[in-house]
Design a protein around this motif. Sequence first.
Motif, PDB file in Angstrom:
ATOM      1  N   LYS A  14      -8.659-121.157-100.279  1.00 53.51           N
ATOM      2  CA  LYS A  14      -9.306-122.291 -99.615  1.00 53.51           C
ATOM      3  C   LYS A  14      -9.958-123.163-100.687  1.00 53.51           C
ATOM      4  CE  LYS A  14      -8.441-121.099 -95.414  1.00 53.51           C
ATOM      5  NZ  LYS A  14      -7.422-121.808 -94.677  1.00 53.51           N
ATOM      6  N   LYS A  16     -12.464-125.524-102.330  1.00 45.95           N
ATOM      7  CA  LYS A  16     -13.881-125.827-102.136  1.00 45.95           C
ATOM      8  C   LYS A  16     -14.115-127.316-102.377  1.00 45.95           C
ATOM      9  CE  LYS A  16     -15.326-121.289-103.691  1.00 45.95           C
ATOM     10  NZ  LYS A  16     -16.071-120.536-104.707  1.00 45.95           N
ATOM     11  N   ASP A  17     -15.104-127.861-101.714  1.00 52.45           N
ATOM     12  CA  ASP A  17     -15.515-129.260-101.897  1.00 52.45           C
ATOM     13  C   ASP A  17     -14.357-130.238-101.735  1.00 52.45           C
ATOM     14  OD1 ASP A  17     -18.214-128.592-102.429  1.00 52.45           O
ATOM     15  OD2 ASP A  17     -17.659-128.076-104.490  1.00 52.45           O
ATOM     16  N   LYS A  18     -13.621-130.120-100.633  1.00 53.56           N
ATOM     17  CA  LYS A  18     -12.458-130.975-100.395  1.00 53.56           C
ATOM     18  C   LYS A  18     -12.814-132.458-100.469  1.00 53.56           C
ATOM     19  CE  LYS A  18      -9.717-127.819 -97.650  1.00 53.56           C
ATOM     20  NZ  LYS A  18      -9.060-127.569 -96.365  1.00 53.56           N
TER      21      LYS A  18
END
Length: 56
Positions: A14, A16-18
């Motif tokens: 996943k 992070k910080d999209k």
Amino acid sequence: MPVINFFEEDISYKLKDKLKVKRWISETIMAEGYKLNELSYIFVRTHTYCGSTSSI
């Protein structure tokens, strides 16, 4: 902001910080003088190219 999508396929990773990553991608492309309409970034375990699949 242009449409930037992130997908995961066959992995549990996943990002992070999209939002920060989307902003960075957009700003970098604009700084280079280009315009981004849409980008899909797909995280995968295997690499598929021209219908063939090989392990990375």
